[in-house]
Design an enzyme around this catalytic site. Structure first.
Site, PDB file in Angstrom:
ATOM      1  N   GLY A  36       0.784  -1.228   0.000  1.00  0.00           N
ATOM      2  CA  GLY A  36       0.000   0.000   0.000  1.00  0.00           C
ATOM      3  C   GLY A  36       0.815   1.277   0.000  1.00  0.00           C
ATOM      4  O   GLY A  36       0.307   2.337   0.368  1.00  0.00           O
ATOM      5  N   ASN A  38       1.827   3.014  -2.584  1.00  0.00           N
ATOM      6  CA  ASN A  38       1.224   3.961  -3.521  1.00  0.00           C
ATOM      7  C   ASN A  38      -0.090   4.514  -2.983  1.00  0.00           C
ATOM      8  O   ASN A  38      -0.413   5.685  -3.193  1.00  0.00           O
ATOM      9  CB  ASN A  38       1.002   3.287  -4.875  1.00  0.00           C
ATOM     10  CG  ASN A  38       2.253   3.293  -5.730  1.00  0.00           C
ATOM     11  OD1 ASN A  38       2.857   4.328  -5.966  1.00  0.00           O
ATOM     12  ND2 ASN A  38       2.655   2.117  -6.181  1.00  0.00           N
ATOM     13  N   MET A 114      -3.275  -6.988  -7.824  1.00  0.00           N
ATOM     14  CA  MET A 114      -2.616  -8.062  -8.563  1.00  0.00           C
ATOM     15  C   MET A 114      -3.593  -9.057  -9.175  1.00  0.00           C
ATOM     16  O   MET A 114      -3.325 -10.256  -9.236  1.00  0.00           O
ATOM     17  CB  MET A 114      -1.629  -8.786  -7.636  1.00  0.00           C
ATOM     18  CG  MET A 114      -0.564  -7.883  -7.048  1.00  0.00           C
ATOM     19  SD  MET A 114       0.361  -6.951  -8.306  1.00  0.00           S
ATOM     20  CE  MET A 114       1.242  -8.271  -9.124  1.00  0.00           C
ATOM     21  N   ASN A 131      -4.343   2.563 -13.388  1.00  0.00           N
ATOM     22  CA  ASN A 131      -3.433   1.566 -12.823  1.00  0.00           C
ATOM     23  C   ASN A 131      -2.013   2.105 -12.901  1.00  0.00           C
ATOM     24  O   ASN A 131      -1.672   2.851 -13.819  1.00  0.00           O
ATOM     25  CB  ASN A 131      -3.536   0.262 -13.618  1.00  0.00           C
ATOM     26  CG  ASN A 131      -2.593  -0.809 -13.094  1.00  0.00           C
ATOM     27  OD1 ASN A 131      -2.615  -1.148 -11.913  1.00  0.00           O
ATOM     28  ND2 ASN A 131      -1.761  -1.367 -13.967  1.00  0.00           N
ATOM     29  N   HIS A 133       1.971   0.857 -13.174  1.00  0.00           N
ATOM     30  CA  HIS A 133       2.722  -0.321 -13.605  1.00  0.00           C
ATOM     31  C   HIS A 133       4.216   0.011 -13.612  1.00  0.00           C
ATOM     32  O   HIS A 133       4.609   1.083 -14.085  1.00  0.00           O
ATOM     33  CB  HIS A 133       2.272  -0.733 -15.009  1.00  0.00           C
ATOM     34  CG  HIS A 133       2.955  -1.956 -15.517  1.00  0.00           C
ATOM     35  ND1 HIS A 133       2.657  -3.217 -15.052  1.00  0.00           N
ATOM     36  CD2 HIS A 133       3.932  -2.113 -16.453  1.00  0.00           C
ATOM     37  CE1 HIS A 133       3.427  -4.101 -15.681  1.00  0.00           C
ATOM     38  NE2 HIS A 133       4.206  -3.459 -16.530  1.00  0.00           N
TER      39      HIS A 133
END
Length: 212
Positions: A36, A38, A114, A131, A133
């Site tokens: 967590g 981010n 995920m 999202n 990445h």
């Protein structure tokens, strides 16, 4: 809407302090499967007045992850949805949509989620799911992106915030940051430097939606 940043925090444009005025905060729902970090970067940007948003709920699909502790620190509700309780991914996504709608979420942030999403979730929040990445898309899609970059012996990799589409890591790019690959890098050291940039560009990408 795409920008390219270098792995030097002083060169990354800061998010300006938000003049909230009459604008209501953007209501966010965050989905996480791990530490967590981010998620916390977004929460900090909100707390510091750099992002006109509110995190209404954290959805997680694994028990006892660090993201739960971070959410509790900020007083943000958490909801655990165990995929083993749902026969199909579509049924899991229906439960996710129901949770997000119950919290009046306007924009969905996948911050280390995920699991591959289905059309059920995409249709419920069209062009409102983002999202993050750990690569410079379109290079190194899917899992183990950092290991892919090391195996390819590239000199530069990075991270990308993009809109979510049914095809994995293929939606329109919003923001990117470049990170050099050092000769002695391991997956762990490279990941740590990429995360620094992730924490900067994810709030930047969300800020785009506060203006729409």
């Amino acid at each position: 809407m795409q920008s390219l940043q270098i792995d030097t925090p002083s060169l990354v444009s800061p998010i300006p302090t938000v003049a909230i005025g009459d604008r209501s905060p953007l209501i966010l729902g965050v989905m996480a499967s791990g530490s967590g970090s981010n998620f916390e970067a977004v929460a900090l940007a909100i707390e510091n007045g750099r992002l006109n948003a509110k995190i209404a709920v954290l959805i997680h699909n694994k028990p006892e992850i660090k993201a739960i502790d971070r959410a509790q620190h900020y007083g943000i509700p958490t909801v655990f949805l165990d995929r083993r309780n749902y026969p199909t991914r579509e049924e899991l996504d229906r439960a996710i949509v129901g949770t997000l709608q119950a919290h009046q979420v306007e924009c969905v942030v996948m911050a280390g989620w995920m699991l591959v999403v289905t059309q059920v979730l995409i249709d419920a929040f069209p062009d409102r799911i983002i999202n993050i990445h750990p690569s410079l898309l379109p290079s190194f899609r899917g899992i183990h992106a950092i290991e892919q970059a090391l195996a390819a012996r590239v000199k530069i990799t990075g991270c990308t915030v993009h809109l979510v589409s049914l095809e994995v890591d293929a939606g329109p790019i919003l923001v990117q940051a470049a990170v050099p690959v050092l000769p002695d890098d391991t997956a762990e050291t490279l990941h740590a430097r990429i995360q620094i940039q992730e924490h900067l560009i994810l709030p930047q990408a969300i800020e785009i939606f506060t203006r729409t």
